[in-house]
Design an enzyme around this catalytic site. Structure first.
Site, PDB file in Angstrom:
ATOM      1  N   CYS A 131     -71.877  25.643   1.953  1.00 32.57           N
ATOM      2  CA  CYS A 131     -72.472  26.178   3.180  1.00 32.57           C
ATOM      3  C   CYS A 131     -71.432  26.581   4.218  1.00 32.57           C
ATOM      4  O   CYS A 131     -71.714  27.347   5.129  1.00 32.57           O
ATOM      5  CB  CYS A 131     -73.477  25.198   3.754  1.00 32.57           C
ATOM      6  SG  CYS A 131     -72.895  23.505   3.805  1.00 32.57           S
ATOM      7  N   ILE A 401     -23.793 -15.703  14.323  1.00 36.86           N
ATOM      8  CA  ILE A 401     -22.402 -15.520  13.917  1.00 36.86           C
ATOM      9  C   ILE A 401     -21.694 -14.921  15.125  1.00 36.86           C
ATOM     10  O   ILE A 401     -21.988 -13.792  15.528  1.00 36.86           O
ATOM     11  CB  ILE A 401     -22.289 -14.577  12.711  1.00 36.86           C
ATOM     12  CG1 ILE A 401     -23.098 -15.156  11.556  1.00 36.86           C
ATOM     13  CG2 ILE A 401     -20.832 -14.358  12.327  1.00 36.86           C
ATOM     14  CD1 ILE A 401     -23.470 -14.156  10.505  1.00 36.86           C
ATOM     15  N   HIS A 423     -22.290  -6.270  13.670  1.00 37.21           N
ATOM     16  CA  HIS A 423     -22.137  -6.602  15.093  1.00 37.21           C
ATOM     17  C   HIS A 423     -21.617  -8.022  15.223  1.00 37.21           C
ATOM     18  O   HIS A 423     -22.158  -8.940  14.608  1.00 37.21           O
ATOM     19  CB  HIS A 423     -23.479  -6.532  15.832  1.00 37.21           C
ATOM     20  CG  HIS A 423     -24.189  -5.235  15.623  1.00 37.21           C
ATOM     21  ND1 HIS A 423     -24.962  -4.990  14.526  1.00 37.21           N
ATOM     22  CD2 HIS A 423     -24.250  -4.134  16.395  1.00 37.21           C
ATOM     23  CE1 HIS A 423     -25.466  -3.775  14.620  1.00 37.21           C
ATOM     24  NE2 HIS A 423     -25.052  -3.228  15.744  1.00 37.21           N
ATOM     25  N   ASP A 441     -15.984  -0.332  16.219  1.00 40.15           N
ATOM     26  CA  ASP A 441     -14.891  -0.692  17.140  1.00 40.15           C
ATOM     27  C   ASP A 441     -13.650  -1.117  16.348  1.00 40.15           C
ATOM     28  O   ASP A 441     -12.521  -0.802  16.725  1.00 40.15           O
ATOM     29  CB  ASP A 441     -15.304  -1.851  18.061  1.00 40.15           C
ATOM     30  CG  ASP A 441     -16.449  -1.470  18.988  1.00 40.15           C
ATOM     31  OD1 ASP A 441     -16.486  -0.304  19.424  1.00 40.15           O
ATOM     32  OD2 ASP A 441     -17.293  -2.342  19.278  1.00 40.15           O
ATOM     33  N   ILE A 462     -26.191  -4.746  26.152  1.00 38.03           N
ATOM     34  CA  ILE A 462     -27.648  -4.796  26.260  1.00 38.03           C
ATOM     35  C   ILE A 462     -28.089  -5.964  25.389  1.00 38.03           C
ATOM     36  O   ILE A 462     -27.779  -6.002  24.200  1.00 38.03           O
ATOM     37  CB  ILE A 462     -28.289  -3.486  25.717  1.00 38.03           C
ATOM     38  CG1 ILE A 462     -27.650  -2.254  26.335  1.00 38.03           C
ATOM     39  CG2 ILE A 462     -29.798  -3.512  25.873  1.00 38.03           C
ATOM     40  CD1 ILE A 462     -27.951  -2.013  27.783  1.00 38.03           C
ATOM     41  N   ILE A 482     -28.430   2.236  20.403  1.00 32.85           N
ATOM     42  CA  ILE A 482     -27.590   1.186  19.836  1.00 32.85           C
ATOM     43  C   ILE A 482     -28.286   0.621  18.600  1.00 32.85           C
ATOM     44  O   ILE A 482     -29.480   0.818  18.411  1.00 32.85           O
ATOM     45  CB  ILE A 482     -27.321   0.036  20.850  1.00 32.85           C
ATOM     46  CG1 ILE A 482     -28.642  -0.423  21.511  1.00 32.85           C
ATOM     47  CG2 ILE A 482     -26.303   0.463  21.886  1.00 32.85           C
ATOM     48  CD1 ILE A 482     -28.478  -1.572  22.463  1.00 32.85           C
ATOM     49  N   GLY A 484     -27.932  -2.736  17.497  1.00 29.55           N
ATOM     50  CA  GLY A 484     -28.141  -4.173  17.479  1.00 29.55           C
ATOM     51  C   GLY A 484     -28.034  -4.759  18.874  1.00 29.55           C
ATOM     52  O   GLY A 484     -27.321  -4.225  19.716  1.00 29.55           O
ATOM     53  N   ASP A 502     -33.191  -5.028  10.896  1.00 25.14           N
ATOM     54  CA  ASP A 502     -34.224  -6.073  10.918  1.00 25.14           C
ATOM     55  C   ASP A 502     -35.547  -5.473  11.365  1.00 25.14           C
ATOM     56  O   ASP A 502     -36.608  -5.766  10.817  1.00 25.14           O
ATOM     57  CB  ASP A 502     -33.880  -7.180  11.933  1.00 25.14           C
ATOM     58  CG  ASP A 502     -32.574  -7.870  11.619  1.00 25.14           C
ATOM     59  OD1 ASP A 502     -32.176  -7.836  10.440  1.00 25.14           O
ATOM     60  OD2 ASP A 502     -31.967  -8.432  12.555  1.00 25.14           O
TER      61      ASP A 502
END
Ligand code: SF4
Ligand code: SF4
Lengths: 512, 132
Positions: A131, A401, A423, A441, A462, A482, A484, A502
């Site tokens: 239809c 850690i 990190h 780094d 942060i 970022i 982590g 995570d």
């Protein structure tokens, strides 16, 4: 004392005494509620503010060959069309399907353009049936071309609304507008003493005196009706809302306007005005409500949770003055300090007044009579959603850690590779966060022959806390770009690390 | 008050410290918003701040060394679009936006420095700032 029918007779004869809710305040002050009830027949109210829970049902008529529209776009904004073949509901807060346009032209803007008489591009796709053989349609329409354009707003005209401020160190963008850092402004919304529900609220019984299902109202410059209590209606707490409907074809852009809350979303500013028949003393008394009688909590929108902390309590009179003094906790001075904060309205008191004035004019001219409601508003409900908040503490299992700043670059590199992490939070002797070092780094340190951790670590870190919802952490990561964040306890000690990895396991790959 | 002007320096004064001279003599503060110094022409966009009198004096001095033209408007509120909510007021760094008795929101062009803060936050996109 009076009936709606009697008032309507007076309106038709041109004898009715009609005043706005603002004018009623003085009348009740002078004559008392009893005298005012005798004198005044109708009080007009008005509000004009951003009402995201607004939208229109549209019927496009059938094309030839006919189509069963399943995905429907108006100027690129999707309207829900899981209804009959050519019906759709266009919601005001729907962003544009084009990501580049997004919230700058959404559902509300289409609604405004339709009301302005502009041409709107309609593109729809459907699945074909015997239809409905057509797959796609693309054409331009105007408001006139539509069979129906019925505005049905599930939640309008909040009785009051909490004001908003921001404790964070950064500017935030909310549905209450842009909030500057560190309590630098307070945004509020609402018509206060002009608001329809406020003027009809029976403070003893916690119900509404005259407003009910079927009450005829001013909606967006046209005539509308209250069709029930709105969603999240909460009369117990004086937080009533209205569900309303009206014919979009009768509305005007003077009282229906699209807007965009920067970095938040699009919304429709709707003018709603309700006439209140002054049937008796009780009704008159409620109509005398003043801005100073209406308490407004100021909430901290810097806390991204459902239950935002109340920073202070004020009222509409204070808010409208332009500044409010609140007490805030100063983290550096470690005590409560007073701060005078500028206030800004995100709804329009001037326009609210215009709504009440316009409705008053209609009634005085005999163009608008009052309707008898068929039933009172329902009791409503405003409870939270049953959805668990996943907090950082729920996903943090491993011991942290961390490393001290006196380790060598090689040691740091070893920790990262051995533990298979990216990190490394750097802490002092008490375990308090000093900075963070990432594998990037380390690579840089090697390339540039840098020897000390202190030279390569990021000091302005942060971070997150144990009680932060993981969705908030995800937003932080995307905002600051970022991968982590270290998690610290109330004394600043590092208790763990949350990484983008995570989170993506938990939240899935999605745009945060 | 503040005044913004286009300014063309006459050829013979191109290498003279005219602006510094005007500042020293009239105590007007001059902000150079745009400067195009070419051998054949030197064109500036200046913002003068000071009292009305000082500004007039400064303009008279400037006229001696060149030609100026007023920059008509830096900011304009689209009256049709603005709903007079007032959300923009607190975002103005120089208090150029205010609310009148009847809740109309007004912009004081003379104070506006064209930072566009208000433009960015206005939900109705009701403010236009002229580009310079
Ligand atoms: S924020 Fe926009 S709409 Fe509101 S008063 Fe300012 S210019 Fe007008
Ligand atoms: S552009 Fe900047 S200075 Fe000018 S009115 Fe807007 S906020 Fe104020």
């Amino acid at each position: 004392m009076k009936t709606i029918r009697e008032i309507n007779e007076k309106i038709k004869k041109g004898d009715a005494v009609v005043v706005t809710a603002e004018e009623m305040i003085e009348i009740v002050e002078e004559m008392g509620p009893k005298g005012a009830a005798k004198e005044v027949d109708v009080v007009t109210t008005g509000t004009f503010g951003a009402m995201c829970s607004s939208g229109v049902f549209l019927n496009f008529g059938h094309s030839d060959p006919p189509i069963k529209m399943m995905r429907t776009y108006l100027n690129g904004v999707e309207a829900y069309s899981g209804l009959a073949a050519v019906d759709a509901y266009l919601g005001a807060a729907q962003p544009n399907s084009d990501d580049d346009i997004d919230i700058n032209y959404g559902g509300a803007h289409v609604i405004e353009d339709l009301v302005a008489g502009k041409e709107v591009r309609l593109v729809a796709e459907g699945y074909t049936t015997d239809c409905y053989p057509r797959k796609r349609v693309s054409t331009t329409i105007t408001l006139e071309d539509l069979n129906q354009a019925i505005m049905v707003n599930p939640r309008n005209s909040y009785q009051t609304y909490p004001a908003a401020t921001n404790s964070r160190e950064e500017k935030i963008y909310t549905y209450m507008g842009t909030l500057l850092p560190e309590y630098s402004n307070i945004n509020y919304s609402g018509a206060g003493q002009l608001n329809p529900l406020q003027n009809d609220y029976n403070r003893e019984r916690k119900t509404y005196n005259t407003i009910g299902i079927g009450t005829k109202i001013f909606l967006g410059g046209g005539i509308g009706y209250i069709i029930g209590e709105g969603t999240q209606h909460n009369p117990e707490k004086a937080f009533g809302t209205l569900m309303v409907k009206g014919d979009l074809k009768t509305m005007s852009t003077k009282f229906l306007r699209a807007g965009t809350m920067p970095n938040y979303g699009c919304t429709l500013y709707v003018g709603v005005g309700v006439p209140i028949p002054v049937l008796n003393e009780e009704v008159a008394k409620a109509c005398a409500v003043r801005d100073e009688d209406i308490q407004v909590p100021i909430l901290d929108f810097g806390v991204p949770r459902r239950d935002r902390p109340v920073v202070a309590k004020t009222n509409y009179k204070e808010l409208r003055k332009g500044e409010v003094t609140i007490e805030i906790y100063d983290n550096e001075l470690k005590r409560w300090v007073e701060k005078t904060v500028k206030t800004a309205s995100v709804s329009s008191y001037k326009k609210s007044r215009e709504v009440a004035e316009e409705l008053k004019r209609w009634i005085l001219n005999g163009d608008f009579t009052l309707s008898e409601p068929v039933a009172p508003l329902g009791r409503g409900s405003c409870k939270p959603m049953k959805a668990e908040a996943k907090l950082v503490r729920d996903i943090l299992s491993r011991p942290p850690i961390v490393a001290r700043p006196n380790i060598s670059i090689e040691e740091a590199a070893r920790i990262l590779t051995e533990k298979n992490i990216n990190h490394l939070p750097i802490v002092d002797e008490e375990g308090k966060l000093l900075g963070i070092v990432t594998s990037w780094d380390i690579a840089r340190a090697v390339a540039q022959n840098i020897k000390s951790i202190c030279e390569i670590m990021t000091r302005k870190v942060i971070s997150s806390t144990l009680d932060e919802p993981i969705d908030v952490v995800a937003r932080k990561m995307s905002r600051y770009d970022i991968s982590g964040v270290p998690v610290v306890d109330s004394s600043g000690r590092v208790v763990g690390m949350v990484t983008a990895e995570d989170l993506s396991k938990l939240l899935g790959h999605r745009k945060f | 008050m503040k005044k913004r002007i286009y300014y063309w320096v006459h050829e013979e004064y191109r290498d003279k410290p005219i602006i510094a001279k005007v500042i020293l003599e009239t105590k007007v503060l001059i902000n150079i918003l745009v400067a195009k110094m070419k051998p054949q022409e030197s064109f500036l966009i200046l913002e003068l701040s000071g009292s009305e009198e000082q500004i007039e004096k400064a303009l008279n001095m400037l006229k001696k060394y060149g030609e100026y033209e007023d920059i008509p408007k830096t900011i304009e509120k689209n009256k049709e679009r603005c709903i007079d909510c007032g959300a923009c007021i607190v975002h103005c760094p120089v208090n150029a936006i205010s609310r009148e008795e009847d809740f109309t929101i007004v912009f004081n062009e003379k104070e506006c420095i064209g930072c566009k803060n208000c433009v960015k936050i206005c939900p109705l996109k009701a403010i236009e700032v002229c580009e310079i």
